[in-house]
Motif scaffolding. Structure first.
Motif, PDB file in Angstrom:
ATOM      1  N   TYR A   1       0.798  -1.216   0.000  1.00 26.63           N
ATOM      2  CA  TYR A   1       0.000   0.000   0.000  1.00 26.63           C
ATOM      3  C   TYR A   1       0.841   1.282   0.000  1.00 26.63           C
ATOM      4  O   TYR A   1       0.326   2.379   0.114  1.00 26.63           O
ATOM      5  CB  TYR A   1      -0.947  -0.024   1.208  1.00 26.63           C
ATOM      6  CG  TYR A   1      -2.017   1.007   1.124  1.00 26.63           C
ATOM      7  CD1 TYR A   1      -2.998   0.937   0.135  1.00 26.63           C
ATOM      8  CD2 TYR A   1      -2.053   2.077   2.006  1.00 26.63           C
ATOM      9  CE1 TYR A   1      -3.969   1.895   0.028  1.00 26.63           C
ATOM     10  CE2 TYR A   1      -3.031   3.039   1.905  1.00 26.63           C
ATOM     11  CZ  TYR A   1      -3.987   2.938   0.920  1.00 26.63           C
ATOM     12  OH  TYR A   1      -4.948   3.898   0.820  1.00 26.63           O
TER      13      TYR A   1
ATOM     14  N   THR B   1      -5.597   4.578  -3.321  1.00 24.22           N
ATOM     15  CA  THR B   1      -7.008   4.605  -2.958  1.00 24.22           C
ATOM     16  C   THR B   1      -7.839   5.053  -4.155  1.00 24.22           C
ATOM     17  O   THR B   1      -8.897   4.490  -4.446  1.00 24.22           O
ATOM     18  CB  THR B   1      -7.216   5.541  -1.757  1.00 24.22           C
ATOM     19  OG1 THR B   1      -6.474   5.017  -0.656  1.00 24.22           O
ATOM     20  CG2 THR B   1      -8.672   5.629  -1.367  1.00 24.22           C
ATOM     21  N   ARG B   2      -7.337   6.070  -4.873  1.00 23.75           N
ATOM     22  CA  ARG B   2      -8.066   6.530  -6.060  1.00 23.75           C
ATOM     23  C   ARG B   2      -8.098   5.471  -7.159  1.00 23.75           C
ATOM     24  O   ARG B   2      -9.016   5.442  -7.967  1.00 23.75           O
ATOM     25  CB  ARG B   2      -7.434   7.814  -6.599  1.00 23.75           C
ATOM     26  CG  ARG B   2      -7.807   8.990  -5.744  1.00 23.75           C
ATOM     27  CD  ARG B   2      -7.040  10.247  -6.058  1.00 23.75           C
ATOM     28  NE  ARG B   2      -7.318  11.218  -5.019  1.00 23.75           N
ATOM     29  CZ  ARG B   2      -8.393  12.000  -5.018  1.00 23.75           C
ATOM     30  NH1 ARG B   2      -9.231  11.964  -6.010  1.00 23.75           N
ATOM     31  NH2 ARG B   2      -8.608  12.838  -4.014  1.00 23.75           N
TER      32      ARG B   2
ATOM     33  N   ARG C   1       1.959   6.360  -3.942  1.00 22.96           N
ATOM     34  CA  ARG C   1       1.454   6.997  -2.722  1.00 22.96           C
ATOM     35  C   ARG C   1       0.083   6.444  -2.337  1.00 22.96           C
ATOM     36  O   ARG C   1      -0.740   6.180  -3.200  1.00 22.96           O
ATOM     37  CB  ARG C   1       1.325   8.505  -2.953  1.00 22.96           C
ATOM     38  CG  ARG C   1       2.461   9.305  -2.410  1.00 22.96           C
ATOM     39  CD  ARG C   1       2.397  10.747  -2.821  1.00 22.96           C
ATOM     40  NE  ARG C   1       1.059  11.292  -3.035  1.00 22.96           N
ATOM     41  CZ  ARG C   1       0.832  12.413  -3.709  1.00 22.96           C
ATOM     42  NH1 ARG C   1       1.818  13.091  -4.225  1.00 22.96           N
ATOM     43  NH2 ARG C   1      -0.391  12.868  -3.859  1.00 22.96           N
ATOM     44  N   PRO C   2      -0.170   6.286  -1.015  1.00 20.78           N
ATOM     45  CA  PRO C   2      -1.450   5.727  -0.569  1.00 20.78           C
ATOM     46  C   PRO C   2      -2.672   6.437  -1.161  1.00 20.78           C
ATOM     47  O   PRO C   2      -3.617   5.771  -1.582  1.00 20.78           O
ATOM     48  CB  PRO C   2      -1.401   5.905   0.945  1.00 20.78           C
ATOM     49  CG  PRO C   2       0.040   5.881   1.281  1.00 20.78           C
ATOM     50  CD  PRO C   2       0.755   6.495   0.119  1.00 20.78           C
ATOM     51  N   ASP C   3      -2.659   7.766  -1.194  1.00 17.69           N
ATOM     52  CA  ASP C   3      -3.866   8.436  -1.683  1.00 17.69           C
ATOM     53  C   ASP C   3      -4.134   8.097  -3.152  1.00 17.69           C
ATOM     54  O   ASP C   3      -5.275   7.960  -3.573  1.00 17.69           O
ATOM     55  CB  ASP C   3      -3.805   9.949  -1.452  1.00 17.69           C
ATOM     56  CG  ASP C   3      -2.621  10.618  -2.115  1.00 17.69           C
ATOM     57  OD1 ASP C   3      -1.494  10.138  -1.903  1.00 17.69           O
ATOM     58  OD2 ASP C   3      -2.808  11.610  -2.842  1.00 17.69           O
TER      59      ASP C   3
ATOM     60  N   VAL D   1     -13.188  10.437  -3.121  1.00 15.55           N
ATOM     61  CA  VAL D   1     -12.513   9.985  -4.344  1.00 15.55           C
ATOM     62  C   VAL D   1     -13.533   9.734  -5.463  1.00 15.55           C
ATOM     63  O   VAL D   1     -13.153   9.566  -6.618  1.00 15.55           O
ATOM     64  CB  VAL D   1     -11.676   8.709  -4.103  1.00 15.55           C
ATOM     65  CG1 VAL D   1     -10.650   8.940  -3.022  1.00 15.55           C
ATOM     66  CG2 VAL D   1     -12.555   7.538  -3.738  1.00 15.55           C
TER      67      VAL D   1
ATOM     68  N   PHE E   1      -7.549   0.488   2.084  1.00 15.31           N
ATOM     69  CA  PHE E   1      -6.737  -0.031   3.184  1.00 15.31           C
ATOM     70  C   PHE E   1      -7.420   0.309   4.500  1.00 15.31           C
ATOM     71  O   PHE E   1      -7.865   1.433   4.700  1.00 15.31           O
ATOM     72  CB  PHE E   1      -5.338   0.606   3.123  1.00 15.31           C
ATOM     73  CG  PHE E   1      -4.405   0.177   4.228  1.00 15.31           C
ATOM     74  CD1 PHE E   1      -3.955  -1.132   4.305  1.00 15.31           C
ATOM     75  CD2 PHE E   1      -3.966   1.080   5.177  1.00 15.31           C
ATOM     76  CE1 PHE E   1      -3.083  -1.537   5.320  1.00 15.31           C
ATOM     77  CE2 PHE E   1      -3.092   0.692   6.194  1.00 15.31           C
ATOM     78  CZ  PHE E   1      -2.654  -0.624   6.254  1.00 15.31           C
TER      79      PHE E   1
END
Lengths: 294, 259
Positions: free
Chosen positions: B52, B78-79, B73-75, B107, B84
């Motif tokens: 992640y 997520t997109r 990057r995590p963000d 998102v 997570f």
């Protein structure tokens, strides 16, 4: 007499409150105690003075210019100073010391640029509004009305808008915010911009309330503003609003003759710090802060 | 053969100078629950964090639906549809339940957020009752549900769960595991790291056993439960706890710094 002091307290308190929210927003998100905030306020006040005095703009235009310039300054400082420090994983103390250094640099730069003489906005100091037993100068009236409006706008922004929620979420947990899909860098810039706008506004209002000010007056404002932040619970924006108002009221009411003859106005800052010390002793998480679980 | 939803190949990662993962591989598909189990310090949580982007991978690759997302990057992940749910600190405590979900929905395109949020509250009736309550005032199990709902509201293809049952009461564990089955039924791939190996493997379609930062065994979850080697080593077949059975034999298998 008493109602006059309450009104004076609200005037001072609302300036503290606006500045305290600006400090608190950035602290909540970056864990950065911005010691340069007072000098950012002075910067905004001076830009506004430049528009209002030499350039003969109205007070409204001047205040907006001061706010915009301070927001730009805050963003520029993030790019030039804070972002590189974050990238190097600077700790709490390094950031704190960097902000003290920045405060000194800003203050001296302002003194060099504007000179040491006191400045005053073009408002009529002899125009006074009388409401019942309360007398308010034009500057005080402008300040308290603007501050009240600003406080409502900030509170609504934080509570109701998506951007406000994002900032509160970031203050709660920066990592989790990224996990939830928030672009943390963008949200950080937003926080700086708002913090800068509030610094500019608070600076202009403080300049109006004090009538005349020197380029280094930000430092004297810094300590009560920090006291308001701590009183409200560090990092809590709503707390900072309440802490600012409470502190302003307490400072003014302490001079009331009905209160054991009243404290000499010279000692108003002392009142602020006695309150701060009491708050730290009795309720270290602040009026609105939550106790940290280790 | 279709591209797997998640394909992790030879992933290596660690903290400072301690390498924790020494090349772990796994795949996960849609509508499948994958359980990663293993003794303390096997690198389970680190694996999830490296997938992640919370821990930078040193080698290997992570592909989501065929796209290389190694170290992203995590963000951004997520997109892209990888959700997570952290083990702890998994809700925004001063925000209400509804606000937590709203943050998760950002998102999505603006027009779809509200509908998705309402759908989540239907899926989690317990949270609907508490939508105006601050997440920080909820119990551990309820927070876990908020965290699940926060991740699900973003309509992920894949959900990574770090220790979904840790710190929960037996009743809350039942509730969370039941939800995982519902989540799978939605067509989402679930990859979870679990200390409670028996429960996790029984529930999962595929299980991976990690040891000392490497793949040790893998196979259908329930089959692993019956595998004598797995039982002997990690499931405390002789009533030993999983951690003590390895700490004696693998001094290098120290706990990675949590958080």
């Amino acid at each position: 007499m008493f109602s006059q002091l309450v009104v004076n307290g609200l005037v001072t308190g609302s300036v503290y409150a606006i500045a305290a929210v600006g400090v608190s927003l950035v602290y909540g998100i970056l864990r950065l105690v911005n010691f340069a905030y007072g000098d950012m306020m002075a910067f905004g006040a001076l830009v506004a003075y430049g528009c209002n005095g030499p350039l003969h703009q109205s007070m409204v235009v001047a205040a907006l210019a001061g706010m915009a310039a301070t927001a730009l300054l805050a963003l520029a400082l993030d790019v030039a100073l804070w972002k590189p420090l974050r990238a190097r994983r600077a700790g709490f103390m390094s950031l704190f010391l960097a902000s003290i250094g920045l405060a000194l640099v800003l203050r001296q730069a302002l003194l060099l640029a504007a000179g040491p003489q006191p400045e005053a906005y073009r408002v009529d100091p002899y125009r006074v509004f009388v409401i019942g037993s309360v007398r308010l100068s034009e500057a005080q009236t402008i300040a308290v009305a603007t501050a009240a409006a600003a406080i409502v706008v900030v509170a609504l922004f934080l509570a109701r808008t998506t951007a406000g929620r994002v900032l509160r979420a970031m203050a709660d947990d920066r990592t989790l915010a990224a996990v939830a899909g928030i672009d943390v860098a963008r949200a950080t810039r937003l926080a700086w911009a708002i913090s800068g706008l509030l610094a500019g506004l608070a600076g202009v209002l403080a300049g109006l309330v004090e009538y005349s000010f020197t380029p280094d007056f930000g430092f004297q404002l810094l300590l009560p503003v920090f006291a308001a932040v701590v009183l409200g619970g560090i990092g809590s924006a709503y707390g900072a609003l309440a802490g600012g108002l409470a502190l302003g009221l307490a400072e003014e009411l302490s001079t009331w003759s009905g209160f054991a003859g009243g404290v000499d106005p010279v000692y108003k800052p002392v009142v602020a710090f006695v309150l701060l010390a009491l708050a730290l002793l009795l309720r270290p998480q602040g009026l609105f802060g939550r106790a940290r679980v280790a | 053969m279709t591209t797997p939803l998640l394909e992790v190949a030879d992933l290596a990662a660690g903290y400072d100078d301690a390498l924790v993962l020494h090349g772990v591989s796994l795949t996960a598909a849609r509508e499948q629950i994958v359980a990663i189990v293993g003794p303390n310090g096997a690198g389970k949580s680190t694996l999830l964090k490296a997938i992640y982007g919370l821990v930078r991978p040193r080698a290997g690759s992570v592909r989501l639906a065929g796209v290389d997302v190694t170290g992203e990057r995590p963000d951004r992940l997520t997109r892209r549809g990888m959700g997570f749910v952290p083990q702890i600190d998994n809700v925004f405590p001063t925000l209400t339940v509804a606000e937590n979900l709203h943050i998760g929905s950002l998102v999505l395109p603006r027009a779809e957020r509200q509908a998705e949020l309402e759908r989540m509250l239907e899926l989690f009736p317990l949270l609907a009752e508490r939508r105006r309550q601050r997440a920080g005032s909820l119990s551990g199990g309820q927070r876990k549900l908020v965290a699940l709902a926060r991740a699900l509201v973003a309509r992920p293809q894949l959900l990574l769960l770090d220790e979904p049952s840790a710190g929960l009461s037996p009743l809350a564990i039942d509730l969370v595991f039941e939800k995982l089955l519902e989540i799978r039924a939605l067509g989402i791939g679930v990859v979870m790291v679990e200390q409670n190996a028996r429960r996790a493997l029984a529930l999962s379609d595929t299980g991976y056993v990690l040891d000392m930062g490497r793949n040790a065994h893998s196979g259908p979850g329930p089959a692993l439960l019956d595998d004598p080697r797995v039982v002997e080593l990690y499931l405390g077949g002789s009533r030993r706890t999983a951690s003590s059975s390895t700490s004696t034999s693998t001094p290098s298998g120290m706990n990675p710094p949590t958080k």
